[in-house]
Write a protein that holds these residues in place. Structure first.
Motif, PDB file in Angstrom:
ATOM      1  N   GLY A 127     -14.853  31.153 -40.046  1.00  0.00           N
ATOM      2  CA  GLY A 127     -14.231  30.725 -41.111  1.00  0.00           C
ATOM      3  C   GLY A 127     -14.273  31.903 -42.086  1.00  0.00           C
ATOM      4  O   GLY A 127     -14.407  31.953 -43.254  1.00  0.00           O
ATOM      5  N   VAL A 128     -14.639  33.071 -41.501  1.00  0.00           N
ATOM      6  CA  VAL A 128     -14.562  34.482 -42.451  1.00  0.00           C
ATOM      7  C   VAL A 128     -13.468  35.256 -42.288  1.00  0.00           C
ATOM      8  O   VAL A 128     -12.835  35.431 -41.066  1.00  0.00           O
ATOM      9  CB  VAL A 128     -16.016  35.126 -41.901  1.00  0.00           C
ATOM     10  CG1 VAL A 128     -16.390  36.375 -42.615  1.00  0.00           C
ATOM     11  CG2 VAL A 128     -17.233  34.162 -41.863  1.00  0.00           C
ATOM     12  N   GLY A 129     -13.106  35.874 -43.414  1.00  0.00           N
ATOM     13  CA  GLY A 129     -12.090  36.933 -43.523  1.00  0.00           C
ATOM     14  C   GLY A 129     -12.393  38.272 -43.135  1.00  0.00           C
ATOM     15  O   GLY A 129     -11.585  39.223 -43.143  1.00  0.00           O
ATOM     16  N   VAL A 166     -11.842  33.160 -37.111  1.00  0.00           N
ATOM     17  CA  VAL A 166     -11.214  32.058 -37.464  1.00  0.00           C
ATOM     18  C   VAL A 166     -12.535  31.043 -37.041  1.00  0.00           C
ATOM     19  O   VAL A 166     -12.649  30.087 -37.800  1.00  0.00           O
ATOM     20  CB  VAL A 166     -10.073  31.697 -36.330  1.00  0.00           C
ATOM     21  CG1 VAL A 166      -9.892  30.301 -36.220  1.00  0.00           C
ATOM     22  CG2 VAL A 166      -9.083  32.921 -36.723  1.00  0.00           C
ATOM     23  N   ALA A 195     -18.066  38.355 -39.604  1.00  0.00           N
ATOM     24  CA  ALA A 195     -17.991  37.296 -38.810  1.00  0.00           C
ATOM     25  C   ALA A 195     -18.694  37.821 -37.494  1.00  0.00           C
ATOM     26  O   ALA A 195     -19.457  36.885 -37.030  1.00  0.00           O
ATOM     27  CB  ALA A 195     -16.396  37.242 -38.330  1.00  0.00           C
TER      28      ALA A 195
END
Length: 66
Positions: free
Chosen positions: A21-23, A18, A28
């Motif tokens: 900002g990485v899925g 979160v 991340a």
């Protein structure tokens, strides 16, 4: 580059995802590690610059006092 597998707490990884900002969890965590390393290098460079400035100031002849 060699790769390793590690286990991390899922809540920790989700929070990193979160904040970054990485899925993708792996991306991340990799971003966080790369940022940590880059920050360390910047700190080392800043400290080295301060040390060099102090050495130059110490090397200058002192004005006579009194």
């Amino acid at each position: 580059m060699a790769k390793i597998d590690i286990r991390l707490d899922a809540e920790l990884v989700v929070e990193v995802m979160v904040l970054a900002g990485v899925g993708n969890p792996q991306d991340a965590v990799e971003l966080v590690v790369r940022d940590y390393i880059a920050r360390g290098h910047r700190t080392e460079a800043r400290v080295a610059g301060q040390d060099e400035a102090r050495r130059e100031a110490d090397a200058r002849p002192q004005d006579p006092q009194g």
